[in-house]
Design a protein around this motif. Structure first.
Motif, PDB file in Angstrom:
ATOM      1  N   ARG A 160      88.466 -10.638  54.986  1.00 59.30           N
ATOM      2  CA  ARG A 160      87.760  -9.498  55.557  1.00 59.30           C
ATOM      3  C   ARG A 160      86.759  -8.847  54.608  1.00 59.30           C
ATOM      4  O   ARG A 160      85.941  -8.033  55.056  1.00 59.30           O
ATOM      5  N   TYR A 187      89.938  -2.023  55.949  1.00 62.00           N
ATOM      6  CA  TYR A 187      89.933  -3.309  56.643  1.00 62.00           C
ATOM      7  C   TYR A 187      90.899  -3.386  57.824  1.00 62.00           C
ATOM      8  O   TYR A 187      90.957  -4.389  58.519  1.00 62.00           O
ATOM      9  N   ASP A 224      82.514  -5.965  62.665  1.00 57.84           N
ATOM     10  CA  ASP A 224      83.603  -6.630  61.942  1.00 57.84           C
ATOM     11  C   ASP A 224      83.115  -7.837  61.156  1.00 57.84           C
ATOM     12  O   ASP A 224      81.999  -8.324  61.346  1.00 57.84           O
ATOM     13  N   TRP A 225      83.990  -8.339  60.298  1.00 59.63           N
ATOM     14  CA  TRP A 225      83.653  -9.413  59.351  1.00 59.63           C
ATOM     15  C   TRP A 225      83.308 -10.744  60.019  1.00 59.63           C
ATOM     16  O   TRP A 225      82.606 -11.571  59.439  1.00 59.63           O
TER      17      TRP A 225
END
Length: 506
Positions: A160, A187, A224-225
């Motif tokens: 992440r 995260y 988001d990642w």
């Protein structure tokens, strides 16, 4: 008189055609010789005269040849040399090119940036507020003079910290355009800043960035990642995923797809997913669903043969259900042209608030999933045009309003608006490390590095970000939320009537 001249000309022409073959051949040869001489003269004139004139005229190079855009690939050090951040990447964005300033308004979900930052609109953000967010943060990001510095507070879950990679790519896309700032990031799948603890005029909520929030929380929502690839599940960077799913949608027309609701995932992460499995087809009942358990560990051993996202657009309906909290799977499901059956969730990410029930998805009750799913599929199969339109509207939203350019623009505007609220001058913490693309990607290997290389921004953007739309006024925001609530209640009313009539018929 004029008529007589025309007659004589026509007569002369026809007389030529009556000449003997020998004279005719000589005449044609003579005419061809004159034509060839004229062509040679034109060619000489162009070469000698026009080219000489062109040398005396200053012609802009863009009118002759468009230079190739300079790219800046990774510069990884070799041997025992310590990896450093290169100094040759442009520090500013060239805004002199034609078309650099485009008057394009961002998609409507960008308006929620204003709402997410509203808790600090009156007070601003002090250093004490930022420091108070450290309790649950995983890293601190500081940008000073166009350079990024990160102070980590522990290991990230899985991959992440690719979120940091995404911010570095934003800085490569719009070099020198982000202001100095300082923020804390978490995260977790769950938001942590509870609104009930920060009420009243003297409230000082910590400004904490994360992937999702709820109406009861104040976490600032950020992409988001997985937009830069999820190495742990072999999911490619978003730009490539969009292309693959778009091609996958073409393989099976909507009317030819399996007329059931499809879901594949890991049920162990949440009780609500374990409850969903009770709705699977069995010998005693068929709830119009086809549900499959995804074993990621086994998938990894088998080479991810059963988890290609573009291969999962085969059913008319697809189910989205949250995991431990919000789930990254929503964007992949919504992109599939299938009508998304969205199981009720209080969690939201940065873009879902720009989508509407019955326009982009069909709402499903969380407390009675099986009956709700069965009704939704029955309704869709009896209203195929409407169901197909809902699926295509969601897919178009994801393909157009969620393309990678807009992901970066959302990040750009969110960070800019956040920086405007800071009441202190950002400074580089003693334990912070300067990060750049090379510092993150060069030490890695395998699929993680592969995805970083594939998602690397190779050069500054040619245009400015889209224009941030204004915030909602209180009345329009209330009307927007009321309409969403009323639409969901209408679906529940249809569902109740369906089951009441069905029970009466037994």
């Amino acid at each position: 008189m004029k008529k007589n001249n025309q007659q004589r000309s026509a007569s002369s022409f026809w007389n030529l055609l009556k000449l003997p073959v020998k004279e005719t051949t000589l005449l044609v040869s003579y005419l061809l010789f004159l034509l060839l001489g004229a062509l040679v003269f034109v060619g000489w004139f162009d070469t000698v005269v026009f080219r000489a004139v062109r040398k005396q005229i200053s012609v802009p190079s863009t009118c002759i040849e468009v230079p190739k855009k300079q790219e800046f690939p990774l510069q990884c050090a070799t041997g025992n040399v310590t990896q450093s951040c290169p100094s040759n990447y442009p520090r500013t964005q060239n805004m002199q090119k034609p078309g650099s300033f485009l008057n394009v308004t961002c998609p409507s979900y960008f308006r929620w940036i204003h709402e997410d930052l509203r808790p600090w609109k009156e007070t601003g953000i002090t250093r004490d507020m930022v420091e108070s967010a450290r309790r649950t943060a995983r890293f601190r990001l500081v940008i000073v003079d166009g350079k990024a510095y990160v102070e980590k507070y522990g290991q990230s879950y899985e991959t992440r910290d690719v979120t940091i990679w995404g911010i570095l790519q934003l800085m490569r896309l719009y070099p020198g355009r982000l202001p100095d700032l300082e923020l804390m990031f978490d995260y977790s799948d769950l938001p942590v800043v509870q609104k009930k603890h920060f009420r009243g005029p003297n409230a000082s909520p910590p400004p904490l960035f994360g992937y999702c929030s709820t109406p009861r929380n104040l976490d600032i929502v950020f992409p988001d990642w997985t937009f830069w690839g999820w190495a742990g599940t072999n999911i490619k960077p978003w730009k490539d995923v969009l292309k693959d799913i778009k091609e996958g949608n073409k393989r099976t027309k909507w009317k030819d797809r399996v007329p059931y609701a499809y879901w594949r995932g890991n049920p162990k992460v949440a009780r609500t997913r374990q409850d969903l499995l009770k709705c699977n087809v069995s010998e005693s009942h068929d709830w119009n669903t086809r549900l499959y358990i995804q074993n990621w560990r086994q998938e990894s051993k088998d080479g991810y043969k059963q988890s290609n996202l573009e291969d999962q657009c085969t059913h008319r309906y697809k189910i989205y259900i949250e995991g431990r909290g919000w789930s990254v799977s929503d964007k992949y499901i919504l992109a599939c042209d299938s009508m998304t059956l969205y199981v009720s969730s209080s969690y939201y990410d940065f873009y879902i608030r720009g989508m509407a029930p019955l326009q982009h998805y069909w709402p499903i009750r969380d407390n009675s999933k099986c009956t709700s799913l069965q009704f939704a599929v029955e309704w869709g199969n009896n209203h195929t045009k409407e169901a197909q339109a809902i699926g295509e509207a969601a897919s178009n939203f994801i393909q157009e309003d969620m393309k990678m350019e807009y992901i970066y623009d959302y990040m750009f505007h969110l960070l800019n608006e956040y920086a405007k609220l800071l009441k202190f001058k950002p400074t580089i913490p003693p334990r912070a490390v300067e990060l750049c693309s090379e510092a993150m990607a060069c030490p890695t290997d395998g699929i993680e590095k592969k995805f970083m290389v594939e998602s690397l921004v190779m050069s500054p953007g040619d245009t400015t970000p889209c224009n941030l739309p204004p915030p909602y006024d209180p009345t329009s925001l209330r009307d927007f939320l009321d309409k969403r609530f009323e639409t969901m209640r209408q679906v529940e009313k249809w569902e109740d009537e369906y089951w009441n009539n069905k029970n009466k018929s037994y």
